[in-house]
Write an enzyme that holds these catalytic residues in place. Sequence first.
Site, PDB file in Angstrom:
ATOM      1  N   LYS A  36       0.850  -1.199   0.000  1.00  0.00           N
ATOM      2  CA  LYS A  36       0.000   0.000   0.000  1.00  0.00           C
ATOM      3  C   LYS A  36       0.884   1.248   0.000  1.00  0.00           C
ATOM      4  CE  LYS A  36      -0.371  -0.341   5.011  1.00  0.00           C
ATOM      5  NZ  LYS A  36      -1.209  -0.821   6.124  1.00  0.00           N
ATOM      6  N   ARG A 141     -11.017  -0.504  14.661  1.00  0.00           N
ATOM      7  CA  ARG A 141     -10.889   0.359  13.497  1.00  0.00           C
ATOM      8  C   ARG A 141     -11.796  -0.236  12.429  1.00  0.00           C
ATOM      9  NH1 ARG A 141      -4.948   1.477  11.087  1.00  0.00           N
ATOM     10  NH2 ARG A 141      -5.386  -0.638  10.403  1.00  0.00           N
ATOM     11  N   TYR A 265      16.095  29.929   8.825  1.00  0.00           N
ATOM     12  CA  TYR A 265      14.846  30.567   9.270  1.00  0.00           C
ATOM     13  C   TYR A 265      14.671  30.418  10.775  1.00  0.00           C
ATOM     14  CZ  TYR A 265      13.157  30.741   4.420  1.00  0.00           C
ATOM     15  OH  TYR A 265      12.999  30.986   3.093  1.00  0.00           O
ATOM     16  N   MET A 320      12.372  24.501   2.881  1.00  0.00           N
ATOM     17  CA  MET A 320      11.667  23.781   1.817  1.00  0.00           C
ATOM     18  C   MET A 320      12.612  22.968   0.937  1.00  0.00           C
ATOM     19  SD  MET A 320       9.068  25.232  -1.096  1.00  0.00           S
ATOM     20  CE  MET A 320       7.790  25.786   0.002  1.00  0.00           C
TER      21      MET A 320
HETATM   22  C1  LIG Z   1      -0.388  -1.902   6.654  1.00  0.00           C
HETATM   23  C2  LIG Z   1      -0.972  -3.198   7.030  1.00  0.00           C
HETATM   24  C3  LIG Z   1      -0.160  -4.304   7.295  1.00  0.00           C
HETATM   25  C4  LIG Z   1       1.359  -4.221   7.349  1.00  0.00           C
HETATM   26  O1  LIG Z   1       1.738  -3.646   8.575  1.00  0.00           O
HETATM   27  P1  LIG Z   1       3.297  -3.447   8.947  1.00  0.00           P
HETATM   28  O2  LIG Z   1       3.265  -2.917  10.330  1.00  0.00           O
HETATM   29  O3  LIG Z   1       3.826  -2.445   7.982  1.00  0.00           O
HETATM   30  O4  LIG Z   1       3.928  -4.779   8.799  1.00  0.00           O
HETATM   31  C5  LIG Z   1      -0.770  -5.520   7.543  1.00  0.00           C
HETATM   32  N1  LIG Z   1      -2.116  -5.629   7.547  1.00  0.00           N
HETATM   33  C6  LIG Z   1      -2.932  -4.584   7.318  1.00  0.00           C
HETATM   34  C7  LIG Z   1      -4.401  -4.765   7.348  1.00  0.00           C
HETATM   35  C8  LIG Z   1      -2.390  -3.337   7.054  1.00  0.00           C
HETATM   36  O5  LIG Z   1      -3.208  -2.292   6.830  1.00  0.00           O
END
Ligand SMILES: *Cc1c(COP(=O)(O)O)cnc(C)c1O
Length: 375
Positions: A36, A141, A265, A320
Site C-alpha cells: 500500500k 478500526r 529561518y 523547503m
Molecule cells: C499496513 C498493514 C499491514 C502491514 O503492517 P506493517 O506494520 O507495515 O507490517 C498488515 N495488515 C494490514 C491490514 C495493514 O493495513
Amino acid sequence: MMHRPIQATILTQNLRDNLRLAKNICRQSSSWAVVKANAYGHTIEAALQGFSESEGLALLELESAGLARKLRWQKKILLLEGIFSIADLDEVLRLHCDHVIHHEEQITHLLSWFKKQSADRQAEFLEHCSIWLKLNSGMNRLGFKSAAYGVAFEVLKNMGCTVHHLTHFANADDETKFPSVQSQWDVFTKATQFFAGLRSAANSAAILHHPQTHADFIRPGIMLYGASPSGIYQDIASVGLKAGMTLRSKIIAIQDLQVGEQVGYGSQFTATKNTKIAVIACGYADGYPRHAPNGTPVWIGSRSHLTDGGLAFTAGRVSMDMMTVDVSHLPFAELGSPVELWGELLPIDKVAYSAGTVGYELMCAVAPRVHVSIV
Ligand SMILES: *Cc1c(COP(=O)(O)O)cnc(C)c1O
C-alpha cells in the site's frame, strides 16, 4: 543536464532478501507482501521486482492493483479495505482481486451487484475473487465484532463465495499495551473456530515477536522495507533486515560561522564556537521532516566515497529545499560531498526517532519531485 542532486534509490535485492527473511521466520505461512501507499514510497514497479516470490500483494487502491496487473503480476492481489462503491466490483472482477469485507454495506453492495451479473461473470467472480472477512478483535478500526461475524460469514457462504478470515493487531510492537496480541488472537480463534477458510493476522511486528499468530498468510509491510515496526532501530538491529531505500544528496554550499552567528529561518541554531555548516540539497518539499530538531543525524561522505565518511547533525531549521548540518568535525566535508539522509549507512529509524516519528511516515512521504531509481 545535471539535475538537482537529491535522489532516492530503491534496492530491490534488499527487498527480496527482507521478504526471504520474513518467509524464513514463518515457514508454514504464505505471504501477502503489503505494498500500500506506493509500496511505502518504494514504487509498485520496484515492489514487483523485490517481491516476486510472494504468493500475493496486499494494497488499497484499485489503480495500484491495475498497475500491478499491467506490469504482469499474475499472482494474488488483496484489497485491504475492500470496495468503496458498487462499481468497484467490476474492477475487482476484471483484475481478479481478493478483497476484504469489513462492513455490512460492502455485503449489501456485493449482493446487489452479484445478482445483476451474467451466470458466466458470477462463476468467474466466485472462482477468482475470494473474500477475506475481517474480524474486529479489539483494535476497533475496521471489522465485524464477533457477534456479527458468523452471520456475515454465512451470508457470503450462501452466495457461493470462498471466504477466509482476517484480523489486525493494535499492539504487536508493544507488550505493555492492551489489547494484547494474545487477547486479540484468542478473540480471533474463538470467533472463527467453526468456520472453514484460511487465516491471516500477522503484520511485521507479529511476524517478528508472536509466532503463534503466523497462521496461513502473513502480512509483512514495514519489515520488507528494512525498518522497525516499533520505530526503534534497536528492536530490529539483530534481525538482519536491509534498507529498501536510500535517500541521498550533496553538499551545495559551505558556510563558516563565527561564535554568536545563526543559521536559517527562525535562527534556531547559534554557533557557540567557530562552526562549519554544510548546506544540503534536501528540504521538507522533498519529504524530509521539517520538525526534525537540531541534532538529527545525517551521514556525510568524502567527496569521492560516500562510505568513507562520518555522522554529522542538523543545525538550524529544515527549510523547503535545503537543510543545514554542523560538519565542523569532518575535514573532508566540502562542496560536492555526497550525503545520505537515510538508507544503508544511516538507518531510517534513527532519523525518524530523532524527528519524533517512525520510518513508515518518512518513507511514505518522499515527494514526487525526488527522482527515484530502481536498482
Ligand atoms: C499496513 C498493514 C499491514 C502491514 O503492517 P506493517 O506494520 O507495515 O507490517 C498488515 N495488515 C494490514 C491490514 C495493514 O493495513
